[in-house]
Design an enzyme around this catalytic site. Structure first.
Site, PDB file in Angstrom:
ATOM      1  CB  CYS A  49      -0.879  -0.026   1.256  1.00  0.00           C
ATOM      2  SG  CYS A  49      -1.894   1.460   1.430  1.00  0.00           S
ATOM      3  CB  CYS A  78      -2.281   4.172  -5.561  1.00  0.00           C
ATOM      4  SG  CYS A  78      -3.695   3.216  -4.973  1.00  0.00           S
TER       5      CYS A  78
END
Ligand code: DGL
Length: 244
Positions: A70, A175
């Site tokens: 993440c 991302c």
């Protein structure tokens, strides 16, 4: 060795997929925190609270290392989070930045969540590179079915038009959800180099081969989740719903 991999949702599967590709003989335990998704619009305090619960769970499953799949957690709360645990937590953003430095890129666009962009981590750590930072708040909700996909084209254009205008050829998918839009991103921008953080992480990691196993947990299951997971990983897997 048991290895933890986590993200707010299905995005981290783009990392898990690369880990399995380059390091198949490992015991992976994946956690997607879909109950608390999106992470990219949360404050640091909120992020630390939700991510700690996920890491606590993974630690309780006896993992020996955790790959933070993440960008938001890696860029915003890495120090605070990793400082709480005895096992190593691997930062996917720092690994990506090291690779960009090695490549010697001059002009770079970084697509990422608002939380990651607000840290300016790519700009700060890549002082010799012109970095265009683009906050893409709606990409994750679109990918996770929270916003209707008919808006996809609109947001692609809105977020990417400056990159097109400046003819930037190197684009970091900052991302881990964004590789799931890589086709659309390339359709709009033409032939650009998209940096997939999962590939960078997997190819810059050494792991001694061991037993092969895969367990997949999500904190909330939604319609179509299972199909998406199978599609991303390219095989049929069982999902366990688990609140942490
Ligand atoms: N996939 C995540 C990231 O890499 C989190 C996205 C989100 O939940 O907003 O930043």
């Amino acid at each position: 060795m048991r290895i933890g991999v986590f993200d707010s949702g299905i995005g981290g599967l783009t990392v898990l997929k690369e880990m399995i590709k380059y390091h198949p003989d490992q015991e992976y335990i994946y956690f997607g925190d879909t109950k608390n998704l999106p992470y990219g619009t949360k404050s640091k305090e909120e992020l630390l609270e939700v991510a700690s619960k996920v890491v606590d769970f993974l630690v309780s499953q006896d993992v020996k290392i955790i790959f933070i799949a993440c960008g938001t957690v890696s860029s915003s709360i890495y120090k605070e989070l990793s400082g709480k645990y005895r096992i190593p937590l691997v930062n996917i953003v720092d690994t990506t930045i090291a690779e960009i430095k090695r490549k010697g890129v001059n002009n770079l666009a970084v697509l990422a969540t608002p939380a990651t962009i607000n840290t300016h981590i790519f700009k700060d750590k890549l002082k010799d590179v012109n970095v265009l930072e683009v906050s893409c708040s709606q990409f994750v909700p679109i990918i996770e079915n929270k916003v209707e996909s008919k808006f996809k084209k609109l947001y692609i254009e809105q977020y990417l038009k400056q990159i097109k205008k400046e003819c930037i050829r190197d684009v970091v998918l900052g991302c881990t959800h964004y590789p799931l839009l890589e086709k659309e991103i390339k359709n709009y921008l033409g032939e650009v180099n998209c940096y997939n953080m999962g590939t960078i992480l997997a190819t810059s990691t050494y792991l001694k081969p061991g037993k092969r196993n895969l367990e997949i947990y999500f904190s909330h299951s939604y319609d179509g989740l299972s199909n998406k997971v199978n599609e991303i990983l390219g095989s049929k897997v069982t999902i366990i719903e688990k609140q942490v």
